[in-house]
Design an enzyme around this catalytic site. Structure first.
Site, PDB file in Angstrom:
ATOM      1  N   ASP A 239     -11.654   9.022  23.615  1.00 54.42           N
ATOM      2  CA  ASP A 239     -12.270  10.222  23.986  1.00 54.42           C
ATOM      3  C   ASP A 239     -12.587  10.584  25.523  1.00 54.42           C
ATOM      4  OD1 ASP A 239     -13.561  10.293  21.291  1.00 54.42           O
ATOM      5  OD2 ASP A 239     -15.288   9.397  21.741  1.00 54.42           O
ATOM      6  N   HIS A 294      -9.315   4.857  19.091  1.00 49.01           N
ATOM      7  CA  HIS A 294      -9.934   4.687  17.699  1.00 49.01           C
ATOM      8  C   HIS A 294      -9.405   5.933  16.765  1.00 49.01           C
ATOM      9  CE1 HIS A 294     -12.535   7.292  20.357  1.00 49.01           C
ATOM     10  NE2 HIS A 294     -13.221   7.737  19.246  1.00 49.01           N
ATOM     11  N   ARG A 304     -17.503  11.335   4.119  1.00 46.98           N
ATOM     12  CA  ARG A 304     -18.193  10.501   5.041  1.00 46.98           C
ATOM     13  C   ARG A 304     -18.652  11.642   6.264  1.00 46.98           C
ATOM     14  NH1 ARG A 304     -16.362   8.612  10.271  1.00 46.98           N
ATOM     15  NH2 ARG A 304     -17.538   6.834  10.929  1.00 46.98           N
TER      16      ARG A 304
HETATM   17  C1  LIG Z   1      -5.646  17.235  18.799  1.00 46.17           C
HETATM   18  C2  LIG Z   1      -6.620  16.650  19.620  1.00 46.17           C
HETATM   19  C3  LIG Z   1      -8.024  17.202  19.991  1.00 46.17           C
HETATM   20  C4  LIG Z   1      -8.591  16.118  20.614  1.00 46.17           C
HETATM   21  C5  LIG Z   1      -7.529  15.455  21.164  1.00 46.17           C
HETATM   22  C6  LIG Z   1      -6.457  15.230  20.072  1.00 46.17           C
HETATM   23  O1  LIG Z   1      -5.086  14.799  20.333  1.00 46.17           O
HETATM   24  C7  LIG Z   1      -7.061  14.063  19.206  1.00 46.17           C
HETATM   25  C8  LIG Z   1      -8.491  13.919  19.468  1.00 46.17           C
HETATM   26  C9  LIG Z   1      -9.306  14.967  19.975  1.00 46.17           C
HETATM   27  C10 LIG Z   1     -10.507  14.572  20.981  1.00 46.17           C
HETATM   28  C11 LIG Z   1     -11.528  13.864  20.050  1.00 46.17           C
HETATM   29  C12 LIG Z   1     -12.439  13.470  21.077  1.00 46.17           C
HETATM   30  C13 LIG Z   1     -12.909  14.522  22.084  1.00 46.17           C
HETATM   31  O2  LIG Z   1     -13.674  15.614  21.484  1.00 46.17           O
HETATM   32  C14 LIG Z   1     -11.679  15.250  22.621  1.00 46.17           C
HETATM   33  C15 LIG Z   1     -11.909  16.469  23.732  1.00 46.17           C
HETATM   34  C16 LIG Z   1     -10.805  14.461  23.006  1.00 46.17           C
HETATM   35  O3  LIG Z   1     -10.551  14.009  23.997  1.00 46.17           O
HETATM   36  O4  LIG Z   1     -10.018  13.863  21.995  1.00 46.17           O
HETATM   37  C17 LIG Z   1     -10.714  15.876  21.322  1.00 46.17           C
HETATM   38  C18 LIG Z   1      -9.603  16.571  21.783  1.00 46.17           C
HETATM   39  C19 LIG Z   1     -10.005  18.048  21.892  1.00 46.17           C
HETATM   40  O5  LIG Z   1     -10.538  18.614  21.009  1.00 46.17           O
HETATM   41  O6  LIG Z   1      -9.031  18.779  22.229  1.00 46.17           O
HETATM   42  O1  LIG Z   2     -16.360   9.740  12.842  1.00 45.21           O
HETATM   43  C1  LIG Z   2     -16.199   8.776  13.583  1.00 45.21           C
HETATM   44  O2  LIG Z   2     -17.033   7.782  13.096  1.00 45.21           O
HETATM   45  C2  LIG Z   2     -15.698   8.887  14.805  1.00 45.21           C
HETATM   46  C3  LIG Z   2     -15.685  10.354  15.326  1.00 45.21           C
HETATM   47  C4  LIG Z   2     -14.685  10.374  16.687  1.00 45.21           C
HETATM   48  O3  LIG Z   2     -14.020   9.624  17.278  1.00 45.21           O
HETATM   49  C5  LIG Z   2     -14.846  11.725  17.513  1.00 45.21           C
HETATM   50  O4  LIG Z   2     -15.656  12.716  16.911  1.00 45.21           O
HETATM   51  O5  LIG Z   2     -14.491  11.760  18.732  1.00 45.21           O
HETATM   52 FE   LIG Z   3     -13.707   9.743  19.177  1.00 46.31          FE
END
Ligand SMILES: C=C1C[C@]23C[C@@]1(O)CC[C@H]2[C@@]12CC[C@H](O)[C@@](C)(C(=O)O1)[C@H]2[C@@H]3C(=O)O
Ligand SMILES: O=C(O)CCC(=O)C(=O)O
Ligand SMILES: [Fe+2]
Length: 358
Positions: A239, A294, A304
């Site tokens: 994240d 994760h 879920r």
């Molecule tokens: C495709 C993607 C969007 C994301 C970065 C990623 O490669 C995989 C996880 C996504 C996530 C989840 C947590 C956060 O909301 C976020 C900003 C991050 O750092 O990883 C998002 C990314 C996104 O939505 O840009």
């Molecule tokens: O659904 C979950 O338990 C984790 C979700 C998650 O990793 C996210 O929203 O970045």
């Molecule tokens: Fe996450």
């Protein structure tokens, strides 16, 4: 299963067209190889390699944070603070019980979350329906940036800055979200304060830079998935925020990568919230606290739900390590987010903190 087999049950009108997307992305995979007359999926397309180690028996630290209250004795409080810091250093993940968020607030939020996802897909796509607010649409599904199957998400989400909750038109959803976001922000401030204190600094940096306008709530739904060997619910990622608070239902599927490279499942506990360290806290702590990778594995039979609260700073906040010599260069949160978006658009994957190493 064929894409549009007439024997298939009709698609529920609330479901996003994940299967069609999967079929399209599947066509981009390398062709199946056939040696002994049987078809084998090429090794590089296996979602989870056969030899991947996972530690099903490992249990994520479970921390009773009622010991942080002023009624608790000094020794108990210190012990609790150390448990939190220890988990943030070695796991980047932990669970908290007696967290102070009333059960009723969580229940109301989950009821409203389900109602929001049960709306027709067209309504969700055209601005969020119940989550309609004066700002931009908050609904997303799959992963629009996915270039191959392993980058796809078998999930849908509503994402909203906590500062925009007041603009949500649906009264019961707005009120549930307001109560939830307020309670969870207090918890995030408390945990950030403990983690800052353990590094010898105060928590004022977090209180000044993370406000109700800068945090985000993300409501996730993972539909049952007949293709769980091919697609993740959410791909492995870290994240981007300081810390995330996750409320998951009883289905399970969340896994984290431990510092030895093994995947560990986070077993659902109805009384616990899951907390994970994000990239900003890893950078600010100079790598002392770990922003652990994760992912979410899909379930064949059950849908879920989860709610993620992202404790984020203002865009202009400069992330500078509180320990020197710094392993990451100074950068603003805006710069970080733009870089993540650029990488995801270009390659489908997030590069993350590696780009900011000195
Ligand atoms: C495709 C993607 C969007 C994301 C970065 C990623 O490669 C995989 C996880 C996504 C996530 C989840 C947590 C956060 O909301 C976020 C900003 C991050 O750092 O990883 C998002 C990314 C996104 O939505 O840009
Ligand atoms: O659904 C979950 O338990 C984790 C979700 C998650 O990793 C996210 O929203 O970045
Ligand atoms: Fe996450």
């Amino acid at each position: 299963m064929e894409a549009h087999d007439s024997s298939e049950p009709p698609l529920d009108s609330s479901e996003p067209p994940l299967e069609q997307t999967l079929i399209t992305l599947r066509k981009n995979q390398s062709p199946e190889i056939s040696d002994d007359g049987r078809n084998h999926r090429p090794a590089e397309t296996l979602l989870i390699p056969e030899d991947e180690e996972s530690r099903e028996f490992m249990v994520l630290p479970m921390i009773d944070i009622s010991r942080l209250s002023f009624e608790a004795g000094h020794a108990e409080r210190t012990e609790c603070e150390e448990e939190i810091a220890e988990a943030a250093r070695h796991w980047g993940f932990f669970q908290v019980v007696n967290h102070g968020i009333p059960t009723q607030v969580i229940e109301q939020m989950t009821v409203e979350q389900k109602k929001a996802f049960r709306q027709p897909f067209e309504v969700k796509e055209a601005g969020g329906g119940k989550l309609q607010n004066r700002q931009a649409s908050s609904y997303r599904w799959g992963n629009p940036a996915a270039k191959c199957l392993r980058q796809m998400f078998w999930s849908e989400e509503f994402r909203i800055p906590t500062g925009d909750i007041y603009g949500i038109e649906d009264q019961s959803l707005r009120s549930a979200m307001e109560m939830y976001a307020t309670a969870v922000t207090v918890l995030a401030e408390k945990i950030a304060g403990v983690l800052a204190g353990n590094l010898g600094t105060g928590g004022s940096y977090f209180r000044e830079n993370c406000t109700v306008r800068t945090c985000h709530l993300r409501l996730n739904r993972y539909p049952p998935c007949p293709f769980s060997e091919e697609v993740f619910g959410i791909v492995p990622h870290t994240d981007s925020d300081f810390l995330t608070i996750v409320c998951q239902d009883a289905v399970g599927g969340l896994q984290l990568m431990k510092d030895d490279g093994c995947w560990v499942s986070v077993s659902p506990n109805p009384n616990a919230l899951v907390i994970n360290i994000g990239d900003m806290l890893e950078a600010w702590s100079n790598g002392a606290y770990k922003s652990a990778r994760h992912r979410v594995i899909t379930s064949l039979e059950e849908e879920r739900f989860s709610i993620a609260f992202f404790y984020c700073p203002k865009s202009e906040t400069v992330i500078r390590s509180c320990i020197s010599p710094a392993i990451y260069r100074d950068f603003s949160f805006r710069e970080y987010q733009l870089q993540v978006q650029k990488d995801v658009r270009a390659t489908g994957d997030k590069v993350g903190l590696k780009r900011f190493l000195v």
